[in-house]
Design a protein around this motif. Structure first.
Motif, mmCIF file in Angstrom:
data_model
loop_
_atom_site.group_PDB
_atom_site.id
_atom_site.type_symbol
_atom_site.label_atom_id
_atom_site.label_comp_id
_atom_site.label_asym_id
_atom_site.label_seq_id
_atom_site.Cartn_x
_atom_site.Cartn_y
_atom_site.Cartn_z
ATOM 1 N N VAL A 1 0.866 -1.191 0.000
ATOM 2 C CA VAL A 1 0.000 0.000 0.000
ATOM 3 C C VAL A 1 0.897 1.234 0.000
ATOM 4 N N PRO A 2 0.653 2.206 -0.885
ATOM 5 C CA PRO A 2 1.572 3.344 -1.019
ATOM 6 C C PRO A 2 1.361 4.448 0.012
ATOM 7 N N HIS A 3 1.107 4.077 1.240
ATOM 8 C CA HIS A 3 1.122 5.006 2.377
ATOM 9 C C HIS A 3 1.230 4.164 3.639
ATOM 10 N N THR A 4 1.466 4.807 4.768
ATOM 11 C CA THR A 4 1.790 4.085 5.997
ATOM 12 C C THR A 4 0.537 3.834 6.811
ATOM 13 N N GLU A 5 0.272 2.560 7.091
ATOM 14 C CA GLU A 5 -0.929 2.158 7.821
ATOM 15 C C GLU A 5 -0.533 1.304 9.026
ATOM 16 N N TYR A 6 -0.299 1.976 10.165
ATOM 17 C CA TYR A 6 -0.095 1.239 11.414
ATOM 18 C C TYR A 6 -1.444 0.805 11.976
ATOM 19 N N SER A 7 -1.413 -0.126 12.911
ATOM 20 C CA SER A 7 -2.646 -0.693 13.475
ATOM 21 C C SER A 7 -3.640 0.350 13.993
ATOM 22 N N PRO A 8 -3.193 1.407 14.716
ATOM 23 C CA PRO A 8 -4.188 2.372 15.218
ATOM 24 C C PRO A 8 -5.015 3.024 14.118
ATOM 25 N N GLY A 9 -4.515 2.996 12.884
ATOM 26 C CA GLY A 9 -5.257 3.621 11.791
ATOM 27 C C GLY A 9 -6.129 2.677 10.998
ATOM 28 N N LEU A 10 -6.026 1.378 11.269
ATOM 29 C CA LEU A 10 -6.823 0.404 10.521
ATOM 30 C C LEU A 10 -8.235 0.335 11.070
ATOM 31 N N TYR A 11 -9.197 0.125 10.196
ATOM 32 C CA TYR A 11 -10.567 -0.015 10.669
ATOM 33 C C TYR A 11 -11.317 -1.036 9.819
ATOM 34 N N ASN A 12 -12.411 -1.528 10.377
ATOM 35 C CA ASN A 12 -13.164 -2.586 9.721
ATOM 36 C C ASN A 12 -13.760 -2.113 8.403
ATOM 37 N N ARG A 13 -13.638 -2.956 7.403
ATOM 38 C CA ARG A 13 -14.147 -2.688 6.054
ATOM 39 C C ARG A 13 -13.445 -1.499 5.397
ATOM 40 N N GLU A 14 -12.199 -1.294 5.773
ATOM 41 C CA GLU A 14 -11.395 -0.273 5.104
ATOM 42 C C GLU A 14 -10.914 -0.824 3.769
ATOM 43 N N PHE A 15 -10.965 0.009 2.736
ATOM 44 C CA PHE A 15 -10.475 -0.367 1.411
ATOM 45 C C PHE A 15 -9.169 0.387 1.154
ATOM 46 N N LEU A 16 -8.131 -0.344 0.758
ATOM 47 C CA LEU A 16 -6.828 0.263 0.507
ATOM 48 C C LEU A 16 -6.379 -0.089 -0.904
ATOM 49 N N ARG A 17 -6.019 0.926 -1.669
ATOM 50 C CA ARG A 17 -5.484 0.690 -3.008
ATOM 51 C C ARG A 17 -4.022 0.272 -2.895
ATOM 52 N N THR A 18 -3.612 -0.629 -3.761
ATOM 53 C CA THR A 18 -2.265 -1.190 -3.693
ATOM 54 C C THR A 18 -1.383 -0.622 -4.793
ATOM 55 N N LEU A 19 -0.130 -1.105 -4.785
ATOM 56 C CA LEU A 19 0.883 -0.567 -5.689
ATOM 57 C C LEU A 19 0.881 -1.263 -7.041
ATOM 58 N N ASP A 20 0.063 -2.282 -7.213
ATOM 59 C CA ASP A 20 0.133 -3.014 -8.479
ATOM 60 C C ASP A 20 -0.345 -2.144 -9.649
ATOM 61 N N ARG A 21 -0.167 -2.659 -10.837
ATOM 62 C CA ARG A 21 -0.407 -1.871 -12.051
ATOM 63 C C ARG A 21 -1.804 -1.279 -12.110
ATOM 64 N N ASN A 22 -2.798 -2.023 -11.687
ATOM 65 C CA ASN A 22 -4.188 -1.567 -11.729
ATOM 66 C C ASN A 22 -4.637 -0.931 -10.419
ATOM 67 N N HIS A 23 -3.724 -0.826 -9.455
ATOM 68 C CA HIS A 23 -4.069 -0.282 -8.134
ATOM 69 C C HIS A 23 -5.293 -1.010 -7.563
ATOM 70 N N ASP A 24 -5.220 -2.338 -7.629
ATOM 71 C CA ASP A 24 -6.299 -3.157 -7.084
ATOM 72 C C ASP A 24 -6.475 -2.892 -5.592
ATOM 73 N N ILE A 25 -7.677 -3.187 -5.119
ATOM 74 C CA ILE A 25 -8.045 -2.876 -3.739
ATOM 75 C C ILE A 25 -7.952 -4.119 -2.863
ATOM 76 N N ILE A 26 -7.418 -3.927 -1.650
ATOM 77 C CA ILE A 26 -7.570 -4.943 -0.608
ATOM 78 C C ILE A 26 -8.551 -4.407 0.429
ATOM 79 N N GLN A 27 -9.242 -5.303 1.094
ATOM 80 C CA GLN A 27 -10.200 -4.909 2.122
ATOM 81 C C GLN A 27 -9.771 -5.466 3.464
ATOM 82 N N LEU A 28 -9.838 -4.607 4.492
ATOM 83 C CA LEU A 28 -9.481 -5.019 5.844
ATOM 84 C C LEU A 28 -10.727 -5.352 6.649
#
Length: 580
Positions: free
Chosen positions: A505-532
């Motif tokens: 993920v192209p930014h810093t996400e420590y545990s205190p900032g994570l939340y349920n059903r958060e969507f994070l765009r990734t570094l891959d070519r299509n900037h696919d999303i992961i869900q927490l």
């Protein structure tokens, strides 16, 4: 014959599903029904359309015995209290809104408060524990407390409460009584004993400066209604003062504390325009703390402030052991100060190792110190600042929950101002990272498979960029993949690169900032999303990527180890399903 039973037998058949009939047939309301009969209100309640806020037997039993017996022996007072629980017309839960006030049969109004964070609803501070018991002539909402009609607004109640006479005189001196007659207010009211705790020099400064006095008093007022059921731990509330300074609440099994030491000694004193909570210390905004409290008492140097705060005895002991007192007292610094609890949370071997190695200890302590005064207002997300040990720490600001971290440690109190700097309080000790993401992966034996694949794909340089989060699959995670999938990945560099970059993920996400059903765009070519997905068991990424070790700090971001390899949805069929 018991009155409730009498009504069940005699009234029920006559009136069917009338409100009183429903109450009479429910064993939780025998006290209420007896009192309604005693007050002669049965016919009143049966001949109109009403909303009844119905306290349970437990609610009545929770009243002081003298109050309950007083009501039973004074029909007029009893009638007044019972009518205060009745509103004309049918008010369903869906019709209620926060701060809605509705006139009751006794002529006074009750106030709805809806607290979205925990789904609690109160009426005049009493929690509604069951909604919408519908009758033919209205509706019943069940309460866990009896509502006693307030005897006036906030100023009236303060004037009638001898324990806050000092507060009353200061409110009058500042000329802000009219402000306290506004609607929907919460006052954290310091008792006389709270004011008596202040040094006389502080009292003199406050009382000799009307503007300052006004600011201090308004810092105790929140411009909306906050009864106890709506309060939660680490809640931040903006106040009525000029800068809308924030107070922070701390709740636990012992009660409620405001800021550092304002313990609530009596809660939920209802008024016609809000609520009062008595507290045992006067609250001082951080911007006045140095002027009013620290200066006169301690000389206001950073180490002095830490020394006089019992939360930092371990930190102070270690600062002394490392010989850093003079250093910290002879420059202008920002100190990120871990509490005793933070040090106690370290593995025992780590803590004892620091205590026995002055060089290592000095390095860790200097990692918590930055030159110059960095106030909270100067911080920004992903800001990095050099510390006295030569390495940088990173600020992260998570707007969704107002949390701020420094190198992943949460700042639990900001801007303790000293004459030579400022202190921010941390809930964890920051240990200097031993390299960037690639360095840490290289040094971590249980992600050796990931390292070899990163090298094969030639993306190590991408992982040396700044402000990255890597969800790093362990060797066991890769071992879970079928061999056919591994062969496809390792034989196709483009595909391998896509899969690996999907974990970044192209930014810093420590545990205190994570939340349920958060969507994070990734570094891959299509900037696919992961869900927490977060819950009491931990953090999960997508369907099954459980975080097994979180917050491994690096110089350019953070690593979280996970137990499954993540596959973008667009490759899922090809890699995992297609094999069949």
């Amino acid at each position: 014959m018991h009155l409730a039973y009498f009504l069940c037998v005699m009234v029920g058949p006559a009136f069917g599903a009338l409100t009183v009939d429903i109450l009479a047939h429910d064993s939780r309301f025998t006290t209420l029904v007896d009192l309604v009969v005693k007050a002669g209100l049965v016919n009143t309640l049966n001949t109109g359309t009403y909303t009844i806020f119905a306290p349970t037997n437990d609610a009545f039993n929770a009243l002081p015995p003298a109050t309950l017996s007083g009501l039973a022996n004074d029909v007029n007072a009893l009638t007044n209290v019972l009518k205060y629980h009745v509103v004309q017309n049918k008010i369903m839960k869906s019709s209620a809104s926060n701060e809605l006030t509705i006139a009751t049969l006794n002529g006074q109004k009750v106030r709805f408060n809806i607290y979205s964070h925990n789904n609690k609803v109160t009426v005049q501070g009493s929690e509604v524990i069951e909604f919408d018991k519908v009758a033919s002539n209205g509706v019943i909402h069940v309460l866990n407390n009896v509502m006693l009609p307030p005897e006036g607004d906030i100023v009236d109640i303060v004037a009638k409460t001898s324990d806050v006479s000092t507060l009353l005189s200061l409110v009058q001196q500042a000329g802000i009584a009219s402000a306290l007659k506004g609607d929907a207010l919460t006052v954290f009211a310091p008792t006389n004993a709270a004011f008596a705790r202040l040094p006389s020099s502080v009292v003199n400064k406050i009382t000799s400066n009307t503007g300052l006095l006004t600011e201090i008093l308004e810092y105790h007022v929140v411009p909306h209604t906050e009864y106890s059921p709506g309060l939660y731990n680490r809640e931040f509330l903006r106040t009525l003062d000029r800068n809308h300074d924030i107070i922070q609440l701390h709740t636990d099994s012992t009660g409620v504390r405001v800021n550092r030491n304002g313990h609530v000694t009596k809660a939920n004193i209802g008024t016609t325009n809000g609520v009062i909570h008595l507290i045992d210390h006067v609250l001082i905004p951080a911007r006045y703390y140095l002027t009013l409290l620290v200066g006169p008492a301690f000389g206001a140097l950073t180490v002095d402030i830490l020394t006089h705060d019992s939360r930092f005895t371990t930190l102070v002991d270690l600062v002394v052991k490392a010989g850093l007192v003079n250093t910290l007292n002879t420059g202008t610094y920002t100190i990120f100060a871990p509490t005793n609890d933070a040090f106690n949370a370290l593995p025992p071997a780590t803590l004892s190792g620091l205590a026995n190695d002055v060089n290592a200890l000095t390095n860790v302590l200097k990692y918590h110190v930055v030159q110059n005064k960095i106030m909270k207002s100067s911080a920004s997300n992903e800001l990095t600042i050099a510390t006295l040990n030569g390495q940088k720490v990173r600020f992260n600001i998570y707007s969704h929950n107002n949390k701020v971290t420094v190198q992943g440690s949460e700042v639990i109190e900001f801007d303790k101002v000293a004459s030579n700097g400022v202190i921010h309080v941390l809930n964890n000790v920051m240990l200097p990272p031993e390299g960037d993401i690639v360095d840490i992966v290289t040094k971590t034996s249980n992600v050796s498979t990931l390292l070899s694949l990163v090298q094969q794909a030639g993306i190590a340089s991408a992982l040396q960029g700044d402000a990255l989060t890597v969800f790093a699959p362990t060797n066991a995670a890769f071992a879970r993949l079928p061999k056919t999938v591994v062969n496809k990945l390792t034989s196709n560099t483009g595909l391998l690169t896509e899969i690996l970059e999907y974990h970044v993920v192209p930014h810093t996400e420590y545990s205190p900032g994570l939340y349920n059903r958060e969507f994070l765009r990734t570094l891959d070519r299509n900037h696919d999303i992961i869900q927490l997905h977060t819950d009491s068991t931990g953090v999960r990424v997508n369907r099954n990527g459980h975080v097994t070790k979180a917050n491994i700090g690096t110089t350019n971001g953070v690593i979280h180890l996970i137990d499954h390899v993540l596959i973008p949805a667009r490759y899922y069929l090809t890699l995992l399903v297609g094999k069949k």
